[in-house]
Design an enzyme around this catalytic site. Structure first.
Site, PDB file in Angstrom:
ATOM      1  N   TYR A 134      75.772  52.777  31.144  1.00 35.56           N
ATOM      2  CA  TYR A 134      77.023  52.841  30.399  1.00 35.56           C
ATOM      3  C   TYR A 134      77.804  54.127  30.658  1.00 35.56           C
ATOM      4  CZ  TYR A 134      76.293  48.713  27.461  1.00 35.56           C
ATOM      5  OH  TYR A 134      76.157  47.433  26.993  1.00 35.56           O
ATOM      6  N   LYS A 184      61.705  48.536  33.621  1.00 36.75           N
ATOM      7  CA  LYS A 184      61.636  47.733  34.844  1.00 36.75           C
ATOM      8  C   LYS A 184      61.004  48.636  35.898  1.00 36.75           C
ATOM      9  CE  LYS A 184      62.578  44.057  37.341  1.00 36.75           C
ATOM     10  NZ  LYS A 184      61.907  42.746  37.159  1.00 36.75           N
ATOM     11  N   ASP A 216      62.047  41.740  31.975  1.00 39.66           N
ATOM     12  CA  ASP A 216      62.163  40.283  32.161  1.00 39.66           C
ATOM     13  C   ASP A 216      61.071  39.554  31.371  1.00 39.66           C
ATOM     14  OD1 ASP A 216      60.366  41.463  33.925  1.00 39.66           O
ATOM     15  OD2 ASP A 216      60.887  40.208  35.644  1.00 39.66           O
ATOM     16  N   ASP A 240      71.015  46.271  25.109  1.00 40.49           N
ATOM     17  CA  ASP A 240      72.213  45.467  24.822  1.00 40.49           C
ATOM     18  C   ASP A 240      71.882  43.989  24.980  1.00 40.49           C
ATOM     19  OD1 ASP A 240      74.962  44.845  24.383  1.00 40.49           O
ATOM     20  OD2 ASP A 240      75.198  44.597  26.550  1.00 40.49           O
ATOM     21  N   ASP A 244      71.078  40.875  21.789  1.00 37.60           N
ATOM     22  CA  ASP A 244      71.814  39.607  21.626  1.00 37.60           C
ATOM     23  C   ASP A 244      70.812  38.465  21.611  1.00 37.60           C
ATOM     24  OD1 ASP A 244      74.343  40.810  21.649  1.00 37.60           O
ATOM     25  OD2 ASP A 244      75.187  39.248  22.939  1.00 37.60           O
TER      26      ASP A 244
HETATM   27  C1  IPM Z   1      77.048  46.115  21.504  1.00 39.10           C
HETATM   28  C2  IPM Z   1      78.261  45.633  22.247  1.00 39.10           C
HETATM   29  C3  IPM Z   1      78.877  46.804  22.983  1.00 39.10           C
HETATM   30  C4  IPM Z   1      77.865  47.305  23.986  1.00 39.10           C
HETATM   31  C5  IPM Z   1      80.225  46.502  23.659  1.00 39.10           C
HETATM   32  C6  IPM Z   1      81.246  45.977  22.669  1.00 39.10           C
HETATM   33  C7  IPM Z   1      80.762  47.689  24.403  1.00 39.10           C
HETATM   34  O1  IPM Z   1      77.935  44.591  23.098  1.00 39.10           O
HETATM   35  O2  IPM Z   1      77.203  47.002  20.640  1.00 39.10           O
HETATM   36  O3  IPM Z   1      75.957  45.612  21.765  1.00 39.10           O
HETATM   37  O4  IPM Z   1      77.782  46.788  25.101  1.00 39.10           O
HETATM   38  O5  IPM Z   1      77.139  48.232  23.646  1.00 39.10           O
HETATM   39 MG    MG Z   2      75.930  43.954  22.914  1.00 37.87          MG
END
Ligand code: IPM
Ligand code: MG
Length: 374
Positions: A134, A184, A216, A240, A244
Site C-alpha cells: 500500500y 507467503k 493461500d 485486506d 473480506d
Molecule cells: C479496507 C478497504 C480499504 C483498504 C480501501 C477502501 C482503501 O478495502 O479498509 O479494507 O484496502 O484498506
Molecule cells: Mg478491504
C-alpha cells in the site's frame, strides 16, 4: 469523519448511540466533524485536507464512516477518495488494524457457509496497516519503449513486523492463546523476514502457541474450519483480502467493526491508545440514501472506541449486550433479513429503527438481559 455513501448514515447512528451511553453513564462526548474521501475532494480537491488531518490530530479518536463511490472512480482521476483513508492511517501512525469476526448465533443462517462450520467462530485478524504494497516505494506508473508499466513495492522492516506481531501476541494472551502468523514465505523475501521475526517472537513468548500459515492455505482454512482460528496476524494486502473473506462467516459486512491503533496515547482520563474506528464495510453506493444500511458495524466500532481508547469497559459491554439483545429480539436490516429464524419472528427494519432498538436496550439495561426469546 462520516465520508461518503452510507458512511454518514451509519456514523450518525453511532453518534446517537453514544449519546445514550453518555446519558446512562454520565459522560459527554465532543465531536468535530471533518471532511474525508469523495466529500472532501468535492469541497477542497483533496481526499484528506490539512484541516481534517489537524482535526484528527487534535481529537482523542476518529469515528470513521466509509469513503468512495462511482462519482470518483475514474482511473485517470488525479486523486481518489481512498487516498484520504490511507493518508489518515499513515499520518496518524495507525499500524495495527484489529478486525474481530464473531458469529452471532441468531445470524448463523445469514452466511452462505454451513452453520455447522461457522458455529462458534470467534477470531480476530490483526492486519498490518501502514506498510507493504500500500505504501512502500517505488510506487508509480510510467511509459517506455515497450509500453505502459507500473510498479508497487512489498517492503517491510523488522521493526514494522515486530510491532504488529506484538499486538497479536498481546491479544492472544488475553484470548485462547493461539496466534496464526500468515505469510507467503515460499515465494516472497518480505514474507521470509516476517516468518523469521514471528518465529523469534514465538520463542520469546512461550505462553502463546504460534503457527505459520501460507496465505493461500489460510484462505482455504478460513472457509473449511474457521472456528479453529483465534488471532491471525498478517501483512497489509493479505489482511485486506482475508478480512473480506472472513466477513462472509459473520453473514454480512454490515455487522463487523474495526479499530486501527498505533502507539499514540490519549491524555483523557482512563486514556488508552488513540484509534480510528470504522465499519469494515465500504460506502455501498448502491444503497446509499435509502436509509436501509445496517448501522451495527458502526455502532460496534464505537463500542471498540469506548473500550480501547477511553477505557470505558462497562460502557462497551453495555453496547455489545444491547446489540446482541436487539438481534435476539428479531430486528434485522435488509442485509441480514429473513435468515436464521422463521420469518415471522424477525422484523426487517431500516437504519434508524435498528439503532433505536439498540439505544432502547442501552437506556433500559434490563431489556438487554431478557432471556433470548427466539
Ligand atoms: C479496507 C478497504 C480499504 C483498504 C480501501 C477502501 C482503501 O478495502 O479498509 O479494507 O484496502 O484498506
Ligand atoms: Mg478491504
Amino acid at each position: 469523519m462520516p465520508g461518503d455513501g452510507i458512511g454518514p448514515e451509519v456514523t450518525a447512528e453511532a453518534v446517537r448511540m453514544l449519546a445514550a451511553v453518555g446519558k446512562r453513564f454520565g459522560h459527554s462526548f465532543e465531536y468535530t466533524e471533518a471532511l474525508v474521501g469523495g466529500a472532501a475532494i468535492d469541497a477542497t480537491g483533496s481526499a484528506l485536507p490539512d484541516e481534517s488531518l489537524n482535526i484528527a490530530k487534535q481529537s482523542d479518536s476518529i469515528l470513521f464512516g466509509a469513503v468512495g463511490g462511482p462519482k470518483w472512480d475514474d482511473p485517470r482521476a488525479a486523486t481518489r477518495p481512498e487516498a484520504g483513508l490511507l493518508a489518515l492511517r499513515r499520518g496518524m501512525g495507525l499500524f495495527a488494524n484489529l478486525r474481530p469476526v464473531k458469529v452471532v448465533p441468531e445470524l448463523l443462517g445469514a452466511s452462505p457457509i454451513k452453520s455447522t462450520v461457522i458455529d462458534g467462530v470467534d477470531l480476530i485478524v490483526v492486519r498490518e496497516l501502514t506498510g507493504g504494497l500500500y505504501f512502500a516505494e517505488p510506487k508509480k506508473r510510467w511509459n517506455d519503449s515497450q509500453g505502459r508499466k507500473a510498479v508497487d513495492t512489498l517492503k517491510y522492516t523488522e521493526k514494522e513486523i515486530r510491532r504488529v506481531l506484538q499486538v497479536g501476541f498481546d491479544l492472544a494472551r488475553g484470548r485462547r492463546g493461539r496466534l496464526a502468523s500468515v505469510d507467503k514465505a515460499n515465494v516472497l523475501a518480505s514474507s521470509r523476514l516476517w516468518r523469521e521475526v514471528a518465529q523469534e517472537m514465538a520463542e520469546e513468548n512461550p505462553d502463546v502457541s504460534v503457527s505459520h500459515i501460507l496465505v493461500d492455505a489460510c484462505a482455504m482454512m478460513l472457509i473449511q474450519r474457521p472456528a479453529e482460528f483465534d488471532v491471525i496476524v498478517t501483512e497489509n494486502m493479505f489482511g485486506d483480502i482475508l478480512t473480506d473473506e472472513a466477513s462472509v462467516l459473520a453473514g454480512s459486512m454490515g455487522m463487523l467493526p474495526s479499530a486501527s491503533l498505533g502507539t499514540k496515547k490519549i491524555r483523557k482520563r482512563g486514556g488508552g491508545l488513540y484509534g480510528m474506528y470504522e465499519p469494515i464495510h465500504g460506502s455501498a453506493p448502491d444503497i446509499a440514501g435509502q436509509g436501509i444500511a445496517n448501522p451495527l458495524a458502526a455502532i460496534s466500532s464505537a463500542a471498540m472506541m469506548l473500550r480501547l481508547s477511553f477505557g470505558l469497559n462497562e460502557e462497551a459491554d453495555a453496547v455489545e449486550a444491547a446489540v446482541d439483545a436487539t438481534l435476539a429480539a428479531g430486528y434485522r436490516t435488509a442485509d441480514v433479513a429473513g435468515v436464521g429464524v422463521a420469518d415471522s419472528d424477525t422484523q426487517v427494519v431500516k437504519t434508524t429503527q435498528m439503532a433505536d432498538a439498540v439505544i432502547e436496550r442501552i437506556e433500559n439495561p434490563e431489556r438487554a438481559r431478557v432471556p433470548r426469546p427466539l
